[in-house]
Design a protein around this motif. Structure first.
Motif, mmCIF file in Angstrom:
data_model
loop_
_atom_site.group_PDB
_atom_site.id
_atom_site.type_symbol
_atom_site.label_atom_id
_atom_site.label_comp_id
_atom_site.label_asym_id
_atom_site.label_seq_id
_atom_site.Cartn_x
_atom_site.Cartn_y
_atom_site.Cartn_z
ATOM 1 N N ARG A 64 -5.928 -1.677 4.886
ATOM 2 C CA ARG A 64 -6.151 -0.851 6.075
ATOM 3 C C ARG A 64 -6.673 0.496 5.332
ATOM 4 N NH1 ARG A 64 -2.901 3.566 6.641
ATOM 5 N NH2 ARG A 64 -0.843 3.484 5.844
ATOM 6 N N PRO A 65 -7.681 1.048 5.905
ATOM 7 C CA PRO A 65 -8.276 2.376 5.162
ATOM 8 C C PRO A 65 -7.217 3.578 5.876
ATOM 9 C CG PRO A 65 -9.236 1.928 7.289
ATOM 10 C CD PRO A 65 -8.417 0.877 7.302
ATOM 11 N N SER A 96 -3.137 -2.540 1.115
ATOM 12 C CA SER A 96 -2.440 -2.665 2.486
ATOM 13 C C SER A 96 -3.181 -3.059 3.411
ATOM 14 C CB SER A 96 -2.593 -0.879 2.626
ATOM 15 O OG SER A 96 -3.708 -0.564 2.856
ATOM 16 N N GLY A 130 0.599 -1.199 0.071
ATOM 17 C CA GLY A 130 0.006 0.121 0.080
ATOM 18 C C GLY A 130 0.880 1.269 0.178
ATOM 19 N N GLU A 170 -6.857 0.331 0.010
ATOM 20 C CA GLU A 170 -7.216 -0.543 1.182
ATOM 21 C C GLU A 170 -7.166 -1.909 1.137
ATOM 22 O OE1 GLU A 170 -11.202 -0.712 4.084
ATOM 23 O OE2 GLU A 170 -10.924 0.913 2.596
ATOM 24 N N PRO A 200 -8.500 5.062 -3.492
ATOM 25 C CA PRO A 200 -8.601 4.735 -2.112
ATOM 26 C C PRO A 200 -9.031 3.322 -1.827
ATOM 27 C CG PRO A 200 -9.492 6.929 -2.226
ATOM 28 C CD PRO A 200 -9.455 6.290 -3.466
ATOM 29 N N ILE A 201 -9.969 2.618 -2.575
ATOM 30 C CA ILE A 201 -10.492 1.366 -2.509
ATOM 31 C C ILE A 201 -9.316 0.306 -2.684
ATOM 32 C CG2 ILE A 201 -12.381 -0.132 -3.240
ATOM 33 C CD1 ILE A 201 -14.255 2.137 -3.695
#
Length: 403
Positions: free
Chosen positions: A360-361, A358, A335, A355, A351-352
């Motif tokens: 994680r958000p 990685s 990520g 996430e 961003p999706i």
């Protein structure tokens, strides 16, 4: 990178059947030889005062590709990049042999981008026609400056007249052309750079790579800088030069699509977009780096090869590849790599996908803080990018989001 016994590095690697088709699959081929070493350059390039055995190095490139091909089955190549060093020192027949091997090992898309880097001092019309016949459809010229005094300062072997001639030959030979310029050079003013950039744009086709001069460790410029013999612009002047660059290129229809790269819409470097979009690519040749997808879609195998050309060739001849270091990049590390590369782009990142890679958000508090300071922005489709002001402090933004 983690070192291990060379013969064991690729043993046990399970090929991923999918790869990253949405981001593309690239083949980077490194030709490490130059006529002279530029004083600012920290690339893996080497000067040889005797003729290079092109047959030997071409065979080694093909052999290493065959090994990497077994780790990337079923891929469709969307971009091939012959970088260096100075690939325009290769004979057209050498380029042909290497590109033929790419097509034999993988499927090559009908519209694949095939780029070759060239120095104006090594440009000959007949040689360029040979590259075009071999399949090269895009050339990237290392012009670097449009005045003779600064070309000498940068250690370039060509002058302005040769640069202009090389650009004309390239435009007449290849469907696509890019060339590089370095700015923020010692003593350079905004006014001088503006005039130089506007002159370059009049010669350009549809792509320019514009880099601020940096003093890299281990280069001759580093030694000169430490000795007080060359000075780069202070941060305020460097910022003014960057702002001028963005404004001039945008007005000319070549807006920045990446922090240092400018193109007409549709003329972006497809190969570099694979890197910045965190796609998959194999690195072939001495000192080349690759990112190969591993099963599951969340991991990459980072590879790097022996840097010394002759030692690399010997390794390849012994066991089919010159890889000397590998590292699994997954989870948070994957990520972070996507973030580091993708925020360089004007299109930003999804961003999706971040996430998903990685696990994680993003931290909402950090997002809110950066938004409130105008450093990042969300696009209507949900993508996240650095703002124009954020590009000045991009490293800090990446570090904040990755924390």
């Amino acid at each position: 990178m983690t070192d291990a016994r060379p013969q064991d590095l690729l043993a046990g690697v399970v090929p991923d059947p999918v790869g990253t088709p949405a981001e593309g699959f690239g083949v980077y081929l490194h030709w490490p030889f130059c006529t002279a070493k530029c004083p600012y350059c920290d690339f893996n390039s080497h000067v040889r005062h005797q003729a290079v055995d092109q047959g030997r190095f071409a065979a080694a490139l093909v052999s290493e590709m065959e090994t990497m091909g077994r780790l990337t089955p079923g891929r469709t190549v969307t971009s091939i990049f012959l970088g260096g060093g100075t690939p325009s020192l290769m004979d057209p027949a050498t380029v042909q042999a290497v590109l033929d091997a790419v097509a034999r090992i993988w499927t090559v898309a009908g519209d694949a981008e095939v780029t070759l880097e060239a120095n104006p001092s090594s440009v000959e019309a007949a040689r360029f026609r040979g590259y075009r016949a071999a399949g090269v459809n895009r050339v990237s010229l290392g012009v670097q400056a449009m005045n003779d005094a600064d070309l000498r300062l940068l250690g370039r072997l060509h002058d302005t007249a040769q640069a202009r001639e090389a650009i004309e030959i390239a435009r007449a030979t290849f469907p696509r052309l890019s060339f590089d310029l370095i700015y923020a050079r010692p003593g350079q003013t905004v006014e001088a750079w503006t005039a130089e950039l506007e002159a370059a744009i009049r010669l350009a086709a549809d792509h320019l790579s514009l880099y601020q001069l940096t003093i890299e460790p281990g280069t001759m410029f580093e030694a000169l800088h430490k000795a007080g013999r060359i000075a780069v612009p202070d941060p305020d002047l460097a910022a003014d030069l960057f702002v001028a660059t963005q404004a001039i290129t945008a007005a000319a229809g070549l807006p920045a699509y990446e922090i240092s790269n400018h193109a007409a819409p549709g003329a972006e470097s497809r190969h570099n977009l694979i890197y910045w979009r965190y796609g998959e690519y194999v690195g072939i040749g001495a000192g080349a780096h690759g990112r190969i997808a591993l099963p599951g879609g969340r991991s990459r195998l980072a590879t790097s090869t022996e840097r010394m050309p002759e030692a690399w060739a010997t390794l390849v001849e012994a066991r089919g590849h010159g890889v000397t270091a590998v590292e699994a990049v997954d989870g948070v590390s994957a990520g972070d790599e996507m973030l580091l590369m993708g925020l360089r782009l004007r299109e930003g990142i999804d961003p999706i996908r971040f996430e998903a890679l990685s696990g994680r958000p993003f931290d909402p508090a950090r997002i809110d803080d950066l938004l409130s300071h105008g450093m990042i922005e969300f696009l209507p489709d949900g993508r996240l990018r650095a703002s124009s002001d954020g590009w000045f402090v991009l490293d800090a933004i990446v570090a904040d989001l990755a924390a």
